[in-house]
Scaffold this active site. Structure first.
Site, mmCIF file in Angstrom:
data_model
loop_
_atom_site.group_PDB
_atom_site.id
_atom_site.type_symbol
_atom_site.label_atom_id
_atom_site.label_comp_id
_atom_site.label_asym_id
_atom_site.label_seq_id
_atom_site.Cartn_x
_atom_site.Cartn_y
_atom_site.Cartn_z
ATOM 1 C CB THR A 1 -0.920 0.001 1.235
ATOM 2 O OG1 THR A 1 -1.462 -1.305 1.409
ATOM 3 C CG2 THR A 1 -2.054 0.978 1.053
ATOM 4 C CE LYS B 1 1.046 -3.852 3.369
ATOM 5 N NZ LYS B 1 0.860 -3.321 4.723
ATOM 6 C CD GLU C 1 1.795 -6.982 12.680
ATOM 7 O OE1 GLU C 1 2.724 -6.583 11.968
ATOM 8 O OE2 GLU C 1 1.046 -7.913 12.362
#
Lengths: 272, 272
Positions: free
Chosen positions: A30, A141, A173
């Site tokens: 992203t 990811k 996280e």
């Protein structure tokens, strides 16, 4: 805005037989887009290539770069998401080495987070949903994101983000961010060798902190760190850096190191 | 054959913005089709509903039933896969409670496994890829299947299936099957409260074994069970039951209990 390129064609249709849809067999990135440019594109493409290699397929960074630049050309401000999958194969988990990976690049509007998040900081919850330990996928990811979906479903608008722990309670996280803690002048961020996503912005922060002469440690972050830390902040490539004002009922200062890192990131954005 | 129905329309295109593609945010079922009928459809739809409820969205079993029957009407022998996802939402992990779940039903050709697998049994490997412990998702046949993809990539045609262990080495399941062991006349299958998929055929086997007066235990299956077991077999709704002839270098008999269960399943197929 909201344009989608699937394998170079302007459509938002992918095959239901794509392994991305069937198994989550792929990866994503992203990126922030500004003045027609996807920010940190090189680093995102490098991470994508490395991730695909770990999953056992190959992508073409040059082709993705070309499509990303084409799609973002006239975009003043937006979000670019790049998804690559292992492509289409027959029924069953076994992949087809001859399959062509699928490329999906999609543009969406820039984020509408309150502007105060960056300056005044955010309130964060501790999620009940834990992250499972899977060394084979840790750091990537990838498209298997049900843990994040379940964690994000735990709250509505009352928190800006949720922190996730592993099964032992170690802080790993946020659902969509990496986390940093400042303990007695040292920057600490969780090791991600058993779960979690190695964010591009996390690497940027570590590199910039080192350049600023700030001591950094990447290690297991036990729950006690939440009591030891004086400052906490969250990062990703869209938000940059959000200082954390509270985790549940515990308060944190927005201190010197948080400000320095935030400034360094902002300079990079402007320079990039 | 190879027809696909997406939300009731004959197309194999799904939106790249679908949460199934973005996050693996959904579930699936795989059914054997014979003489125009998807086998054990009720049980698959019940599992799908229960799974969707655990993930926090609702599906319409009646609509899925209608579409499944429509798609399979003239199919003599085939495989029906049903995928449901949370549907389309805005960017980000947060779901949209108003989103309509996506339904994808696809037909494919019947399997081409060697016929000997059912009678003479199969050779099985122990996979290096381990299953991560995630109680929030354990038991569900969800779309986050990267662990199975990685495990299946460990071999080619030299084994019929691979057994997967959890992080402690406990035997959990095959990449696409559930596993049963016969130890001194008792049928044992791994508990699936921390990882693994609760197969519809697994439930069938447990129910039929109880009816046949065979003692059953669902429990943690440590690696030592591979030494204790006299018989081992694998099940799913497509293969029915495969006796296991070997796990790596260790051999097993195709014994009395394996034969009885195999016969009971075969009778059910004919009756169903």
């Amino acid at each position: 805005m909201n344009a989608v390129l699937v394998n170079g064609e302007l459509t938002d249709a992918v095959s239901a037989r794509d392994r991305g849809f069937q198994y989550g067999d792929g990866l994503f990135e992203t990126l922030a887009v500004q003045h027609g440019m996807p920010f940190l594109l090189d680093k995102h493409l490098a991470r994508l290539s490395a991730g695909a290699e770990r999953l056992g397929f190959q992508i073409s960074p040059a082709l993705l770069r070309q499509e990303a630049e084409q799609l973002c050309r006239n975009v003043e401000r937006g979000v670019l998401k790049i998804i690559v999958t292992r492509g289409i194969s027959m029924r069953g988990y076994r992949g087809d080495p001859a399959a062509t990976p699928t490329r999906v690049l999609s543009l969406s509007d820039w984020l509408s987070y309150p502007t105060g998040y960056t300056k005044e900081g955010v309130d964060v919850r501790l999620c009940r949903t834990r992250l499972a330990a899977q060394p084979a996928l840790a750091g990537l990811k990838h498209l298997n994101r049900l843990e994040q979906v379940l964690a994000r479903a735990e709250w509505g608008d009352e928190y800006a983000e949720g922190l996730m722990q592993d099964e032992s309670g170690n802080i790993v996280e946020g659902t969509m961010t990496n986390v940093f803690l400042v303990c007695d002048g040292t920057l600490v961020t969780p090791a991600l060798d058993r779960c979690g996503v190695e964010g591009v912005m996390r690497s940027e922060v570590l590199a910039r902190a080192a350049r600023l002469g700030i001591a950094c440690r990447v290690e297991t972050v036990t729950p006690e760190y939440l009591e030891l830390a004086q400052e906490i902040f969250l990062t990703n490539c869209l938000i940059g850096l959000w200082p954390v004002r509270r985790v549940e009922r515990r308060s944190y200062a927005i201190g010197d190191i948080t400000h320095k890192i935030q400034q360094a990131i902002r300079d990079a954005y402007v320079a990039g």
